[in-house]
Design a protein around this motif. Structure first.
Motif, PDB file in Angstrom:
ATOM      1  N   UNK A 178      68.335  33.345  31.623  1.00  0.00           N
ATOM      2  CA  UNK A 178      68.654  33.669  33.005  1.00  0.00           C
ATOM      3  C   UNK A 178      69.009  32.431  33.798  1.00  0.00           C
ATOM      4  N   UNK A 179      68.487  31.291  33.366  1.00  0.00           N
ATOM      5  CA  UNK A 179      68.756  30.036  34.075  1.00  0.00           C
ATOM      6  C   UNK A 179      69.770  29.194  33.325  1.00  0.00           C
ATOM      7  N   UNK A 180      70.848  29.873  32.809  1.00  0.00           N
ATOM      8  CA  UNK A 180      71.771  29.183  31.914  1.00  0.00           C
ATOM      9  C   UNK A 180      72.572  28.123  32.648  1.00  0.00           C
ATOM     10  N   UNK A 181      72.984  28.410  33.882  1.00  0.00           N
ATOM     11  CA  UNK A 181      73.820  27.460  34.598  1.00  0.00           C
ATOM     12  C   UNK A 181      73.000  26.840  35.713  1.00  0.00           C
ATOM     13  N   UNK A 182      72.821  25.558  35.632  1.00  0.00           N
ATOM     14  CA  UNK A 182      71.974  24.825  36.572  1.00  0.00           C
ATOM     15  C   UNK A 182      72.818  23.768  37.238  1.00  0.00           C
ATOM     16  N   UNK A 183      72.711  23.659  38.566  1.00  0.00           N
ATOM     17  CA  UNK A 183      73.486  22.697  39.334  1.00  0.00           C
ATOM     18  C   UNK A 183      72.756  21.376  39.389  1.00  0.00           C
ATOM     19  N   UNK A 184      73.356  20.313  38.923  1.00  0.00           N
ATOM     20  CA  UNK A 184      72.782  18.974  38.961  1.00  0.00           C
ATOM     21  C   UNK A 184      73.840  18.044  39.502  1.00  0.00           C
ATOM     22  N   UNK A 185      73.563  17.428  40.684  1.00  0.00           N
ATOM     23  CA  UNK A 185      74.486  16.457  41.266  1.00  0.00           C
ATOM     24  C   UNK A 185      75.838  17.039  41.592  1.00  0.00           C
ATOM     25  N   UNK A 186      75.893  18.339  41.882  1.00  0.00           N
ATOM     26  CA  UNK A 186      77.147  18.963  42.293  1.00  0.00           C
ATOM     27  C   UNK A 186      77.974  19.475  41.131  1.00  0.00           C
TER      28      UNK A 186
ATOM     29  N   UNK B 112      73.537  23.522  26.263  1.00  0.00           N
ATOM     30  CA  UNK B 112      74.174  22.398  25.569  1.00  0.00           C
ATOM     31  C   UNK B 112      73.539  21.065  25.914  1.00  0.00           C
ATOM     32  N   UNK B 113      72.356  21.094  26.485  1.00  0.00           N
ATOM     33  CA  UNK B 113      71.733  19.827  26.852  1.00  0.00           C
ATOM     34  C   UNK B 113      71.467  18.978  25.621  1.00  0.00           C
ATOM     35  N   UNK B 114      70.857  19.596  24.585  1.00  0.00           N
ATOM     36  CA  UNK B 114      70.527  18.833  23.392  1.00  0.00           C
ATOM     37  C   UNK B 114      71.789  18.428  22.641  1.00  0.00           C
TER      38      UNK B 114
ATOM     39  N   UNK C 147      62.183  28.607  30.661  1.00  0.00           N
ATOM     40  CA  UNK C 147      61.651  27.914  31.834  1.00  0.00           C
ATOM     41  C   UNK C 147      61.748  26.422  31.566  1.00  0.00           C
ATOM     42  N   UNK C 148      62.630  25.749  32.282  1.00  0.00           N
ATOM     43  CA  UNK C 148      62.895  24.337  32.028  1.00  0.00           C
ATOM     44  C   UNK C 148      62.541  23.504  33.252  1.00  0.00           C
ATOM     45  N   UNK C 149      61.995  22.324  33.008  1.00  0.00           N
ATOM     46  CA  UNK C 149      61.679  21.370  34.065  1.00  0.00           C
ATOM     47  C   UNK C 149      62.563  20.142  33.892  1.00  0.00           C
ATOM     48  N   UNK C 150      63.250  19.764  34.935  1.00  0.00           N
ATOM     49  CA  UNK C 150      64.165  18.629  34.919  1.00  0.00           C
ATOM     50  C   UNK C 150      63.671  17.543  35.859  1.00  0.00           C
ATOM     51  N   UNK C 151      63.932  16.327  35.494  1.00  0.00           N
ATOM     52  CA  UNK C 151      63.678  15.183  36.358  1.00  0.00           C
ATOM     53  C   UNK C 151      64.928  14.309  36.374  1.00  0.00           C
ATOM     54  N   UNK C 152      65.591  14.270  37.538  1.00  0.00           N
ATOM     55  CA  UNK C 152      66.830  13.521  37.709  1.00  0.00           C
ATOM     56  C   UNK C 152      67.879  13.940  36.690  1.00  0.00           C
TER      57      UNK C 152
ATOM     58  N   UNK D 294      62.855  17.677  30.725  1.00  0.00           N
ATOM     59  CA  UNK D 294      61.557  17.113  30.387  1.00  0.00           C
ATOM     60  C   UNK D 294      60.667  18.106  29.635  1.00  0.00           C
ATOM     61  N   UNK D 295      60.790  19.401  29.925  1.00  0.00           N
ATOM     62  CA  UNK D 295      59.909  20.390  29.309  1.00  0.00           C
ATOM     63  C   UNK D 295      60.639  21.721  29.240  1.00  0.00           C
ATOM     64  N   UNK D 296      60.415  22.473  28.154  1.00  0.00           N
ATOM     65  CA  UNK D 296      61.056  23.762  27.991  1.00  0.00           C
ATOM     66  C   UNK D 296      60.054  24.758  27.423  1.00  0.00           C
ATOM     67  N   UNK D 297      59.983  25.945  28.025  1.00  0.00           N
ATOM     68  CA  UNK D 297      59.086  27.009  27.589  1.00  0.00           C
ATOM     69  C   UNK D 297      59.884  28.289  27.463  1.00  0.00           C
ATOM     70  N   UNK D 298      59.634  29.046  26.398  1.00  0.00           N
ATOM     71  CA  UNK D 298      60.348  30.289  26.134  1.00  0.00           C
ATOM     72  C   UNK D 298      59.436  31.453  26.461  1.00  0.00           C
ATOM     73  N   UNK D 299      59.928  32.396  27.258  1.00  0.00           N
ATOM     74  CA  UNK D 299      59.161  33.580  27.647  1.00  0.00           C
ATOM     75  C   UNK D 299      59.891  34.833  27.170  1.00  0.00           C
ATOM     76  N   UNK D 300      59.118  35.872  26.833  1.00  0.00           N
ATOM     77  CA  UNK D 300      59.710  37.165  26.513  1.00  0.00           C
ATOM     78  C   UNK D 300      60.223  37.835  27.776  1.00  0.00           C
ATOM     79  N   UNK D 301      61.391  38.444  27.701  1.00  0.00           N
ATOM     80  CA  UNK D 301      61.944  39.177  28.842  1.00  0.00           C
ATOM     81  C   UNK D 301      62.221  40.603  28.358  1.00  0.00           C
ATOM     82  N   UNK D 302      61.219  41.452  28.446  1.00  0.00           N
ATOM     83  CA  UNK D 302      61.322  42.804  27.889  1.00  0.00           C
ATOM     84  C   UNK D 302      61.726  43.783  28.963  1.00  0.00           C
TER      85      UNK D 302
END
Length: 565
Positions: free
Chosen positions: A37-45, A52-54, A102-107, A111-119
């Motif tokens: 659900x959070x596939x497209x994230x805005x960073x610095x415009x 494709x982060x990794x 669920x991803x946490x970004x710093x700059x 930094x951290x990624x968690x996978x949740x079930x979406x039923x």
């Protein structure tokens, strides 16, 4: 950045192959996972694909390793760590089931990624079985300002108060108007760290300042005989404020001025609204009754931090700012339900409760009459404002029995009572009421000092001072420097004889005031509290009505301060 957008930095306008090759390789080794659900994230415009982060990291290795060999090992380790974490999180998810990342970004860096079930069950709003979201507790002021952040709050308080008092003091004194009350009567100012045309630079964080009803509180400080310069120096001086070691159960932050004259407490939003609502009647009440025992308020302010977090606080007088040490303090509400302190938690400065008070106090007849007359007037005012849950804060200063002092100072050669001097056997009075002499007592106003000097029946209905042998002479006012005798009846297990009643008698000096007057009457809340506690005590149910609360409050105090025959 070019690699992530799909272009190679070595060719102009040609699609890059690194990202697609790496993507195909990963698809063959791992099962296909649906987009989050959070596939497209805005960073610095720029919009980047979180999927494709990794891959972006691995594709950059080839370009950067030739120019910066030292960075190659670091980038390989970091990318492998992200891939390893992603593999572990995805392995817990059944094949073909939708997932949420669920991803946490710093700059901009993951930094951290968690996978949740979406039923389908969660989409319909039903409770989740495996990954239920825990209820988040509302943060208190202590949580907001952990550690050194409370120091920033203290600096903000001082900057704002210095600005407000300096701005309002030059305004000519006048009577308050209806427009001086309410939420719209305010002074606002923004305090950037670098300073501005109206504010000085400072070492704290940027904040916005709001001062409520500045003209009203300016007149209140004048009414309480507080000098503006002394007020600023006490709170905003170089010595700063002292934070209380342990905040109250409400989660508020408490500060004391360096000279102990002023007490600062953070407020809830509901408490702020109650004070603003009753401020006009409070102003009239304290102006009419100079001996009121109700808390003195000197200022009401709000700080807004970056992100919109708001902190509200009030400046009050410290009732225990005295020349005599307060040995014991009590918070009295007139109730017996839950009004005792665990003996294991009692320390030197612990404020005790109703059931912990084992003393009865005997006072001068006229002093006691003044006291309960004012308590009744103050309770009628609080009842008219629908206020409940207020308390009488009582402080005791004990005097050592003078006759015991004299006996201890006798020479060791005395072996029996017959050899004792006659004047030492008769215990002298430790506290004396003498006729008031203005030149012999301090007349400097304090944050707790109230109006006129009181009269005492024992000296012929004259204004009196309290004379403490070997200590000093003090002006007697309502709730301040009031002498009394504290009687404690010994129980059967504390004395050897059952034929007579034995008492312990202490000379004490009393300090008192009515506090916690910002709790508004709420019928629904009190009834729910009574039923949830499963204690159908009439005392608990009677809290529903402010009239019953005031009556119970006064009756309890009359039992502790019985009238002399």
């Amino acid at each position: 950045m070019c690699s992530n957008l799909g272009y190679d930095d070595n060719t102009k306008g040609l699609p890059s192959q690194g990202s697609s090759i790496n993507s195909e390789g990963s698809e063959t080794s791992k099962p296909r996972v649906k987009r989050s659900l959070s596939e497209r994230i805005s960073v610095g415009g720029l919009l980047r694909s979180s999927g494709r982060i990794s891959h972006r990291t691995s594709s950059l290795d080839g370009n950067w390793s030739q120019r910066h060999p030292s960075v190659k090992s670091i980038s390989n380790d970091f990318s492998s760590k992200l891939l390893h974490d992603s593999d572990e999180s995805q392995s817990d998810v059944p094949d073909g089931s939708p997932v949420v990342y669920e991803r946490e970004y710093m700059q901009g860096v993951l930094m951290k990624e968690t996978v949740r079930n979406y039923t389908e069950q969660t989409r319909k709003g039903k409770p989740r079985n495996k990954h239920s979201v825990k209820e988040v507790k509302k943060k208190s002021c202590v949580d907001i300002f952990e550690g050194h952040r409370s120091y920033y709050l203290m600096l903000n308080l001082q900057l704002g108060i210095r600005y407000t008092v300096g701005k309002i003091t030059p305004v000519p004194m006048r009577e308050v108007r209806s427009s001086d009350f309410g939420d719209r009567a305010r002074i606002r100012m923004y305090f950037p760290r670098k300073g501005s045309q109206f504010t000085p630079p400072h070492n704290s964080i940027d904040f916005s300042w709001k001062d409520y009803c500045p003209m009203v509180f300016r007149n209140l400080r004048e009414m309480f005989k507080l000098d503006a310069a002394e007020y600023m120096m006490s709170i905003c001086g170089d010595d700063g404020l002292r934070e209380r070691s342990s905040p109250g159960k409400s989660g508020s932050i408490f500060y004391l001025s360096h000279d102990d004259r002023f007490f600062i407490k953070t407020l809830k939003k509901t408490e702020l609204k109650v004070l603003l609502r009753m401020l006009h009647e409070y102003y009239i009440h304290v102006k009419k009754h100079e001996n009121t025992l109700i808390t003195k308020f000197f200022g009401l302010h709000r700080i807004t931090l970056r992100g919109g977090r708001k902190v509200r606080f009030v400046v009050m007088g410290n009732m225990f700012c005295t020349e005599l040490r307060i040995h014991r303090s009590y918070d009295l509400k007139g109730s017996t339900v839950g009004r005792c302190t665990d003996k294991d938690k009692i320390k030197e400065n612990t404020t005790l409760k109703d059931l912990d008070l084992s003393f009865e106090f005997q006072m001068d007849k006229l002093l006691r009459e003044y006291l309960f007359k004012q308590i009744s007037i103050d309770c009628e005012f609080l009842e008219s404002q629908q206020i409940i849950d207020y308390s009488l804060l009582l402080g005791l200063h004990f005097r050592a029995p003078e006759h015991l002092k004299a006996l201890l100072e006798l020479p060791t050669t005395a072996t029996n009572s017959d050899s004792l001097p006659r004047e030492l056997i008769i215990p002298p009075k430790g506290l004396l009421l003498v006729t008031h002499e203005p030149s012999f007592v301090s007349t400097a106003p304090g944050p707790h000092i109230r109006g006129s000097t009181l009269r005492a029946f024992s000296v012929g209905d004259k204004e009196v001072d309290l004379l403490i042998p070997g200590t000093g002479r003090f002006k007697v006012q309502l709730g301040v420097n009031m002498p009394a005798q504290a009687n404690h009846k010994l129980l059967d297990n504390e004395c050897d004889s059952n034929e007579v009643e034995l008492f312990e008698v202490y000379d004490v000096v009393l300090y008192m005031g009515i506090i916690d007057i910002l709790q508004e009457y709420n019928v629904k809340k009190k009834i729910e509290h009574a039923f949830k506690s499963l204690q159908f005590d009439p005392q608990l149910i009677s809290v529903v009505e402010p009239k019953f609360y005031a009556s119970r409050f006064i009756n309890f105090l009359k039992k502790k301060f019985p009238e002399q025959p």
